[in-house]
Design a protein around this motif. Structure first.
Motif, mmCIF file in Angstrom:
data_model
loop_
_atom_site.group_PDB
_atom_site.id
_atom_site.type_symbol
_atom_site.label_atom_id
_atom_site.label_comp_id
_atom_site.label_asym_id
_atom_site.label_seq_id
_atom_site.Cartn_x
_atom_site.Cartn_y
_atom_site.Cartn_z
ATOM 1 N N GLU A 105 0.822 -1.211 0.000
ATOM 2 C CA GLU A 105 0.000 0.000 0.000
ATOM 3 C C GLU A 105 0.856 1.262 0.000
ATOM 4 O OE1 GLU A 105 -2.399 -0.390 3.465
ATOM 5 O OE2 GLU A 105 -3.889 -1.711 2.507
ATOM 6 N N HIS A 106 2.008 1.193 0.639
ATOM 7 C CA HIS A 106 2.897 2.353 0.734
ATOM 8 C C HIS A 106 3.966 2.365 -0.365
ATOM 9 C CE1 HIS A 106 1.876 4.373 4.617
ATOM 10 N NE2 HIS A 106 1.242 3.229 4.813
ATOM 11 N N TYR A 107 3.902 1.424 -1.287
ATOM 12 C CA TYR A 107 4.834 1.365 -2.429
ATOM 13 C C TYR A 107 6.295 1.188 -1.999
ATOM 14 C CZ TYR A 107 0.673 3.360 -4.596
ATOM 15 O OH TYR A 107 -0.620 3.585 -5.001
ATOM 16 N N LEU A 154 5.379 6.148 3.615
ATOM 17 C CA LEU A 154 6.677 5.489 3.746
ATOM 18 C C LEU A 154 7.569 5.688 2.524
ATOM 19 C CD1 LEU A 154 5.770 2.094 5.498
ATOM 20 C CD2 LEU A 154 6.689 4.186 6.517
ATOM 21 N N ARG A 155 6.985 5.705 1.330
ATOM 22 C CA ARG A 155 7.833 5.887 0.137
ATOM 23 C C ARG A 155 8.527 7.242 0.176
ATOM 24 N NH1 ARG A 155 5.534 5.554 -5.994
ATOM 25 N NH2 ARG A 155 4.151 7.161 -5.151
ATOM 26 N N ASN A 156 7.797 8.290 0.535
ATOM 27 C CA ASN A 156 8.400 9.620 0.638
ATOM 28 C C ASN A 156 9.409 9.679 1.776
ATOM 29 O OD1 ASN A 156 5.497 9.869 -0.457
ATOM 30 N ND2 ASN A 156 6.451 11.786 -1.103
ATOM 31 N N TYR A 157 9.101 9.012 2.894
ATOM 32 C CA TYR A 157 10.048 8.977 4.011
ATOM 33 C C TYR A 157 11.332 8.271 3.608
ATOM 34 C CZ TYR A 157 6.081 10.154 7.100
ATOM 35 O OH TYR A 157 5.014 10.750 7.705
ATOM 36 N N TYR A 158 11.201 7.199 2.839
ATOM 37 C CA TYR A 158 12.392 6.449 2.430
ATOM 38 C C TYR A 158 13.267 7.288 1.503
ATOM 39 C CZ TYR A 158 15.277 2.482 0.991
ATOM 40 O OH TYR A 158 16.339 1.633 0.768
ATOM 41 N N ASP A 159 12.645 8.000 0.558
ATOM 42 C CA ASP A 159 13.411 8.903 -0.300
ATOM 43 C C ASP A 159 14.117 9.959 0.548
ATOM 44 O OD1 ASP A 159 12.604 7.563 -2.560
ATOM 45 O OD2 ASP A 159 11.146 9.062 -3.200
ATOM 46 N N LEU A 160 13.365 10.544 1.477
ATOM 47 C CA LEU A 160 13.943 11.564 2.351
ATOM 48 C C LEU A 160 15.104 11.005 3.160
ATOM 49 C CD1 LEU A 160 13.748 14.381 3.816
ATOM 50 C CD2 LEU A 160 12.343 13.189 5.506
ATOM 51 N N TYR A 161 14.924 9.797 3.688
ATOM 52 C CA TYR A 161 15.963 9.172 4.501
ATOM 53 C C TYR A 161 17.260 9.016 3.707
ATOM 54 C CZ TYR A 161 18.416 5.469 7.077
ATOM 55 O OH TYR A 161 19.364 4.716 7.731
#
Length: 363
Positions: A46-48, A240-247
């Protein structure tokens, strides 16, 4: 595992390639046998971030503790996404060469831009939607003409656009895997004076033949795209996808310093950093300013996880208010602007618009 527990577990999993403490926690949780893998698969999909989850577990040598059938499925889906991303990169190269040959410089954004700069250890980690790029406004009509002459067509017949244009309707080309979006702006209209093409232009980077955002602006745009353009600040959504990119970008630039350039939207951007830091615990690279707004915002977001049905009702109301507000403003403009009036009349006479509005299949 409930939704909240699953969310925090997946969040930790996405950091285990860089955070030894989280790797140890995740390994302990997996070995305990308490992980609900069906919930993990559902949430990460769901969060890609399903391929990113697999890649991190693989790099941490934890796949041997997972059910064999699950590992095979994860590998299969990740391999498919890797192949898709290879095709997206090839398509981006084709678009870049085509536009450069016509003296147009596209600046690739979001997932495609991240792939082109090599942000991920494995290109299979990122699930990409459209190929997004921004151009200077003076090149807009020429860009559309060049793309049209090279078999790119609008997926749906575009209306006569009026006023502010964030991006043109999606364009597709037969035999190519992805649609493209040609952007003229980086944000919704109300934030366009804060972050736009003129903002990013002085610090643009070249990697091979591609033009990309500076890392500080990548960080800012990653947050803006979710927190403002998708109304994430109002919805208090976790992404989560945006958080992972940010991380991953946080290893290339100071997150707090990056958003400090934009005081008018600092509150919204800083809240995103804080929530990302909590969902990805024990990380040292995501910096934010601790203040009363952050405490309030994160508390509300976490309370929403404990009451998902109530949160869904709340967000449905917010979504209705957003749509109503946009349409009222459009109708008001139609009272004194001929172009806006024509636009409204065209919409009201378009059957496909009603179908999309009511989610009615054309068949």
């Amino acid at each position: 595992m409930n939704y909240k527990e699953t969310l925090f577990f997946v969040g930790k999993c996405l950091t285990i390639s860089h955070e030894e403490q989280n790797r140890e926690i995740v390994e302990h949780e997996i070995k305990s046998g308490n992980v609900d893998w069906d919930s993990v698969v559902k949430l990460s999909t769901e969060h890609y971030v399903f391929p990113a989850l697999y890649c991190n577990l693989k790099r941490a040598n934890l796949l041997s503790y997972l059910p064999e059938e699950l590992v095979n499925y994860m590998k299969h889906m990740t391999d498919l996404n890797r192949e898709r991303n290879l095709q997206i990169i090839d398509q981006a190269k084709e678009i870049n060469e085509l536009l450069l040959a016509n003296s147009i410089t596209p600046v690739f954004l979001k997932g495609t831009g991240n792939l082109l700069e090599g942000l991920y250890d494995d290109i299979a980690e990122r699930m990409v939607g459209d190929i997004d790029f921004i151009i200077k406004k003076s090149a807009a009509l020429k860009t559309l003409k060049v793309l049209s002459e090279n078999q790119y067509t609008h997926q749906t017949k575009p209306s006569n656009h009026i006023g502010y244009i964030n991006h043109y309707p999606r364009l597709i080309k037969k035999g190519h895997i992805n649609a493209i979006e040609v952007h003229l702006e980086m944000t919704l209209e109300r934030f366009s004076s804060i972050f736009n093409y003129q903002t990013i232009k002085p610090q643009l980077r070249k990697i091979d033949a591609f033009t990309l955002l500076a890392h500080d602006h990548q960080i800012t745009h990653t947050i803006i795209n979710k927190q403002l353009n998708d109304y994430g600040y109002l919805y208090q959504n976790i992404a989560l996808r945006n958080y992972y990119d940010l991380y991953l970008l946080s290893f290339k630039g100071n997150t707090l310093k990056s958003i400090g350039e934009f005081p008018k939207i600092f509150k919204q951007l800083n809240s995103f950093l804080a929530l990302a830091s909590f969902i990805f615990p024990n990380t040292q690279s995501i910096h934010f300013e601790e203040n009363s707004n952050v405490i309030r915002y994160t508390n509300l977001a976490f309370k929403a996880l404990d009451a998902p049905k109530k949160h869904k009702i709340r967000n449905n109301i917010i979504g209705l208010c957003i749509i109503t507000n946009v349409r009222i403003k459009l109708l008001i403009k139609a009272l004194y602007s001929k172009n806006h009036l024509i636009y409204v009349l065209n919409k009201l006479s378009d059957i496909k618009w009603y179908q999309r509005l009511l989610s009615v299949d054309k068949n």
